[in-house]
Design a protein around this motif. Structure first.
Motif, mmCIF file in Angstrom:
data_model
loop_
_atom_site.group_PDB
_atom_site.id
_atom_site.type_symbol
_atom_site.label_atom_id
_atom_site.label_comp_id
_atom_site.label_asym_id
_atom_site.label_seq_id
_atom_site.Cartn_x
_atom_site.Cartn_y
_atom_site.Cartn_z
ATOM 1 N N UNK A 1 13.948 101.195 -19.857
ATOM 2 C CA UNK A 1 12.829 100.807 -21.062
ATOM 3 C C UNK A 1 11.591 100.237 -20.740
ATOM 4 N N UNK A 2 11.466 99.455 -19.500
ATOM 5 C CA UNK A 2 10.292 99.221 -19.177
ATOM 6 C C UNK A 2 9.186 100.026 -19.163
ATOM 7 N N UNK A 3 8.057 99.888 -19.785
ATOM 8 C CA UNK A 3 7.081 100.956 -19.970
ATOM 9 C C UNK A 3 5.607 100.212 -20.340
ATOM 10 N N UNK A 4 4.851 100.920 -20.561
ATOM 11 C CA UNK A 4 3.462 100.607 -21.013
ATOM 12 C C UNK A 4 2.590 101.440 -21.890
ATOM 13 N N UNK A 5 1.490 101.161 -22.027
ATOM 14 C CA UNK A 5 0.413 102.106 -22.932
ATOM 15 C C UNK A 5 -0.620 102.558 -22.084
ATOM 16 N N UNK A 6 -1.071 103.824 -22.086
ATOM 17 C CA UNK A 6 -1.717 104.629 -21.230
ATOM 18 C C UNK A 6 -3.046 105.016 -22.121
ATOM 19 N N UNK A 7 -4.333 104.866 -21.472
ATOM 20 C CA UNK A 7 -5.622 105.430 -22.262
ATOM 21 C C UNK A 7 -6.165 106.393 -21.344
ATOM 22 N N UNK A 8 -6.441 107.604 -22.190
ATOM 23 C CA UNK A 8 -7.273 108.494 -21.731
ATOM 24 C C UNK A 8 -8.650 108.879 -22.490
ATOM 25 N N UNK A 9 -9.401 109.465 -22.110
ATOM 26 C CA UNK A 9 -10.581 110.016 -22.834
ATOM 27 C C UNK A 9 -10.160 111.116 -23.713
ATOM 28 N N UNK B 1 -3.806 101.821 -17.687
ATOM 29 C CA UNK B 1 -2.506 101.222 -18.101
ATOM 30 C C UNK B 1 -2.441 100.089 -18.471
ATOM 31 N N UNK B 2 -1.887 99.744 -19.523
ATOM 32 C CA UNK B 2 -1.466 98.207 -19.869
ATOM 33 C C UNK B 2 -0.132 97.971 -20.028
ATOM 34 N N UNK B 3 0.720 97.471 -19.037
ATOM 35 C CA UNK B 3 1.993 97.308 -19.290
ATOM 36 C C UNK B 3 2.454 96.401 -20.224
ATOM 37 N N UNK B 4 3.670 96.750 -20.693
ATOM 38 C CA UNK B 4 4.070 95.774 -22.027
ATOM 39 C C UNK B 4 4.705 94.487 -21.022
ATOM 40 N N UNK B 5 4.528 93.364 -21.874
ATOM 41 C CA UNK B 5 5.079 91.968 -20.955
ATOM 42 C C UNK B 5 6.367 91.784 -21.078
ATOM 43 N N UNK B 6 6.993 91.062 -20.301
ATOM 44 C CA UNK B 6 8.369 91.162 -19.986
ATOM 45 C C UNK B 6 8.391 89.237 -19.530
ATOM 46 N N UNK B 7 9.897 89.038 -19.678
ATOM 47 C CA UNK B 7 10.267 87.605 -19.092
ATOM 48 C C UNK B 7 9.358 87.443 -17.872
ATOM 49 N N UNK B 8 9.460 88.247 -16.825
ATOM 50 C CA UNK B 8 8.894 88.031 -15.662
ATOM 51 C C UNK B 8 7.464 88.030 -15.426
ATOM 52 N N UNK C 1 9.893 96.947 -23.420
ATOM 53 C CA UNK C 1 10.076 98.187 -23.995
ATOM 54 C C UNK C 1 8.898 98.677 -24.984
ATOM 55 N N UNK C 2 8.988 100.170 -25.046
ATOM 56 C CA UNK C 2 7.902 100.868 -25.922
ATOM 57 C C UNK C 2 8.312 101.808 -26.704
ATOM 58 N N UNK C 3 7.492 102.214 -27.631
ATOM 59 C CA UNK C 3 8.021 103.230 -28.770
ATOM 60 C C UNK C 3 6.465 103.672 -29.510
ATOM 61 N N UNK C 4 6.392 103.031 -30.632
ATOM 62 C CA UNK C 4 5.180 103.453 -31.414
ATOM 63 C C UNK C 4 4.103 102.440 -31.110
#
Length: 458
Positions: free
Chosen positions: A172-180, A188-195, A210-213
């Motif tokens: 489930x480790x993931x991120x947010x991706x930006x496009x024109x 890409x902006x990775x979702x924060x984790x404990x590490x 993790x990510x979803x909406x």
């Protein structure tokens, strides 16, 4: 997933009967209709919506077996009302899931959770017959390993895309991706984790990454993301997953607050049990959003307190949580008074009075089918639409595997069905997510009777 959630999930496995979950536009028209879940940056529809575009999963042995964008005429004044007027296949089965418009609403981006392809459709040249104009096949490589493009959401001049997974462990480790808007990768902006909290404040027990909406409140410089599960789970047979203790640990339990402008994560909230869709209030002084948790059957409120800090609070149960009705999609009314909540397992929709966002009250429920997933409501609140498919490997089996688009009118007290399209009978596939289209957005393509209607951005 936290161990306290295992017992309800085991009950869900037993219960399963299948093997395999402001904006004013122009005052020329008396009705302003649009999906209330769309980006606030987006142009709005003037008048009655003319079409619904249904992003549909191909089924082996059914029709051409491919994922497709299905266009349905939903204008009651049309001779084709309630009929499929176009169907555009995209090649293969990609686990078609969600789609979203660019801010100018001329193009519709749709993603495939399995192949990681993004399909870009021209919906403005001929709204009745969209055209596939671009396929992005290097999403994983460009993003640095994000897998499972889910929400495609409009910001000014660009699209932000949430992922569900990654290409290292398919978790489930993931991120947010930006496009024109034209399809060029930005960041890409990775979702924060404990590490790697990335400077975010962890407020509870979880920082799962993790990510979803994704949804935004521009006036508060707020972006929120929710969390679900990775590729190894969402591509697994539902019944098999429910019986796998390790798989059931791999669900998200967080909502993340981000700085909208900088894309910096600010705060991580514990929202246990896979918070899915996020829907934000529309009122100019309503600084709050809702989400619902699939596995714990609760409505959560994400709100700004009197000191200007954002908080998260469970505010209502959905049905009987002990029965695990599996809440999936939600839709907020444009007046911020009603929240529609669909539950997959019992095939029901429920309307909650959210006039007091801290104390939602269920005021109505209606069984839509053997299973139900997505819900979209019109801007004027008079029309509500439903589709059926959750995921290819999670839909019910046999006679309960109903695949449909259903349209209802809502008079504030009850739903009345206007039409239903059986996607299996029509050999179209599994009906998943839907968005609205209208001639009034593109004046050059309007029928003569609608030439006086124009669209304007908020």
């Amino acid at each position: 997933m936290h161990k306290t959630h295992r017992k309800p999930l085991q009950k869900l496995a037993t219960a399963c009967t299948f093997a395999a979950a402001t904006l004013a536009i122009a005052n020329i028209s008396p009705v302003n209709a649009d999906e209330t879940c769309q980006s606030p940056y987006m142009a709005k529809i003037v008048g009655q919506e003319d079409f619904i575009y249904v992003w549909t999963l191909g089924v082996e042995g059914l029709g051409d077996e491919q994922d497709k964008l299905v266009t349905v005429d939903v204008n009651p004044k049309s001779p084709h009302y309630g009929k499929v007027v176009a169907s555009l296949s995209v090649g293969g089965r990609n686990e078609a899931h969600h789609s979203g418009f660019t801010d100018d609403r001329q193009y519709l981006w749709a993603g495939g959770l399995d192949t990681n392809k993004l399909f870009v459709f021209d919906v403005h040249s001929d709204p009745a017959k969209p055209k596939l104009v671009k396929t992005i096949g290097d999403f994983v490589a460009k993003s640095g390993g994000v897998v499972g493009p889910h929400t495609t959401y409009a910001l000014p001049g660009r699209m932000v895309i949430t992922g569900l997974s990654n290409n290292k462990d398919h978790g489930g480790r993931t991120g947010i991706v930006e496009y024109t808007n034209s399809g060029d990768y930005i960041a890409t902006h990775w979702t924060p984790t404990d590490g790697d909290l990335q400077g975010a404040n962890k407020t509870g027990n979880y920082a799962d990454g993790y990510g979803y909406d994704l949804r935004v409140l521009p006036r508060r410089n707020l972006m929120l993301t929710s969390s679900f599960t990775g590729w190894s789970n969402y591509m697994m047979d539902f019944g098999k997953m429910l019986q796998d203790p390790e798989a059931m640990k791999r669900f998200g339990n967080t909502v993340v607050q981000w700085d909208l402008h900088s894309k910096q994560p600010k705060k991580i909230f514990d929202v246990p049990g896979a918070p899915l869709e996020i829907r934000c209030a529309w009122g100019e002084n309503h600084n709050y959003c809702f989400t619902s948790t699939a596995l714990t059957s609760k409505i959560w409120l994400i709100y700004e307190d009197k000191d200007g800090a954002w908080q998260a609070k469970a505010v209502a149960d959905i049905g009987d949580p002990k029965q695990i009705p599996l809440p999936v999609d939600i839709s907020i009314a444009s007046d911020d008074k009603t929240l529609w909540v669909n539950t997959f397992m019992d095939g029901k929709t429920r309307a909650f009075d959210i006039s007091d966002p801290f104390s939602p009250k269920q005021v109505y429920e209606h069984k839509i089918g053997a299973q139900v997933n997505m819900v979209s409501s019109s801007w004027d609140g008079k029309r509500v639409y439903f589709t059926s498919s959750l995921l290819a490997n999670w839909d019910k089996k046999g006679a309960d595997n109903e695949q449909f688009l259903k349209a209802y009118n809502w008079d504030g007290k009850q739903l009345s069905q206007q039409f239903s399209i059986d996607f299996t009978k029509e050999k179209l596939g599994r009906a998943h997510q839907m968005v609205f289209g209208a001639y009034s957005l593109y004046s050059q393509n309007q029928p003569p009777a609608q030439q006086n209607l124009v669209a304007a951005k908020p």
